[in-house]
Design an enzyme around this catalytic site. Sequence first.
Site, PDB file in Angstrom:
ATOM      1  N   ASP A  59       0.731  -1.316  -0.072  1.00  0.00           N
ATOM      2  CA  ASP A  59      -0.049  -0.031   0.124  1.00  0.00           C
ATOM      3  C   ASP A  59       0.983   1.380  -0.033  1.00  0.00           C
ATOM      4  O   ASP A  59       1.844   1.343   0.878  1.00  0.00           O
ATOM      5  CB  ASP A  59      -1.012   0.075   1.379  1.00  0.00           C
ATOM      6  CG  ASP A  59      -1.866   1.153   1.286  1.00  0.00           C
ATOM      7  OD1 ASP A  59      -2.655   1.358   0.512  1.00  0.00           O
ATOM      8  OD2 ASP A  59      -1.827   2.036   2.238  1.00  0.00           O
ATOM      9  N   GLU A 110       1.208  -0.635  -5.108  1.00  0.00           N
ATOM     10  CA  GLU A 110       0.490   0.550  -5.283  1.00  0.00           C
ATOM     11  C   GLU A 110       0.841   1.766  -5.447  1.00  0.00           C
ATOM     12  O   GLU A 110       1.434   2.512  -4.452  1.00  0.00           O
ATOM     13  CB  GLU A 110      -0.938   0.660  -4.232  1.00  0.00           C
ATOM     14  CG  GLU A 110      -1.708   1.998  -4.730  1.00  0.00           C
ATOM     15  CD  GLU A 110      -2.379   2.467  -3.623  1.00  0.00           C
ATOM     16  OE1 GLU A 110      -3.516   3.124  -3.714  1.00  0.00           O
ATOM     17  OE2 GLU A 110      -1.827   2.614  -2.456  1.00  0.00           O
TER      18      GLU A 110
END
Length: 515
Positions: A258, A289
């Site tokens: 993340d 990400e």
Amino acid sequence: MNILKLLFSSPPAPLSYMKLGPDGSQDNPLMIQFFTWDAESTTTSWWKHFEDEIPTLAELGFTQVWLPPPNKAAHPKGRGYDAYDLWDLGEFEQKGTTATRWGSKEELLSACRVATEHRIDIIIDAVLNHKLGADGVEKLKVVSVDPQNRLKELERQEIEGWTIFNFPGRGNKYSALHWSQEHFTGLDWDQSTQTQGVFKIVGKGHKGWSKNVDRELGNYDYLLGVDIDHRHPEVQNDFFAWGPWVLETTGAVGFRLDAIKHIDRKFTLRFVRQVRMIATNSRMFSVAEYWSGNINAVLPYTRAFKGETAFFDVPLHMNFHHASQHYSRYDLRNIMNDSLVKNKPGHAVTFVDNHDTVEGQSLESWVGDHFKIQAYALILLRGTGYPCVFYGDLYPNSECYNENIARNLKLLIKARKLYAYGGTQDYLSSKNCIGFVRLGDSRHSGCAVILSNREDSFDTSNSDFVHSIRMNVGRSHAGSTFQSYLTTDGRVEIDAEGWGEFTCFAGSAQVWVKL
């Protein structure tokens, strides 16, 4: 010469060696993101809901499931991105609850076991950038910075910050690290004055913002909550221990990383490598990400990670979003341009939408319903990239569900499993209609795909406008008949050279397969 070749050779593309599906399987691999932002089952826990759906997911052809963050959040209904304790998977009474929003640790592990039995791999969402929900405050020396330019310092001051994490419910089980200001670089709240801002922690032992982060806002080390200093040895040791532990505990095969644009790149690279080594899993899956629609911003990150992780293809998603916004004004011949899958296909995890892109969410960039199936056809049926399907497009939910899209999406998923193999041949026919052919292999006959973004109002005299593209499916199919797959009423006769005239209605997509 061999030594020089070794020194200057590029690392292998991550999708070429990472585990994407069952060992020995020749079927196309496929991932699903199994949650939406507001996902919550009303009759059972989310983990139990997932467990119940595993047989269906396996039958459809899914080989990996990206689960929401399993860690204890700052609030009982927190999604896990408000990370409080990574070591608590719903086991300890902390933050007003034992179970997480998604369920208990026992329910999580049960679902993971069932997934393994059905040859579906689990991907853990690793939230390593920040912490929230501290157990106590302490006085901090800070300098406030301009929120729009974190390199511009405004005022030095002393504040009270929520930086004490003692984990009273867990104690020292699994990890003995208790966090305090020395483990963080910044925060956004002064408890003493009830003031919000962006505060960089200064003083003895503090090194300021990491330089190995994205340059947006001057320096994008700080995102939210209490920002972790990944250069601190105790922080590194704790994460390097947590990674192998969570994989072993759950049986997962890898991570979704993340918010990596906010995390020290050197740490993230070392984390992936360390966990691979400690877990003795050279094929550990990893997808990062990095949220930017600019391919020129994404490509340097792919190089920095030296083939250790794949990346979500945000530029391609933004192409889909822009295409849906501009309807027939968008030139479909450009739809794959400036995407990761076109520039570095072995690094690209493709997707249409996710929990952050839904209308009203932080990264809102929803792909409109009128272009959704065309976008899914492009990621599911082409020969490059590794696609990820969004739960919100497949399962009934209150945020973004469309029954017609879900029905056609299931058909596209099945077409991927049964037909979408072999080389890809593009037919960029016109601005509003393009097609491609998958040529098949020894076990699969291939398919022909055609899609349109022409609006019904494009020609008010003919709302049933039909596009047509002449495409070659190969001489091995000479004399055969292809049938429309998203509907069952169309037929195309293939001539002696392998050519056929394939069609679709305006503003739609069609897949053609051999009868």
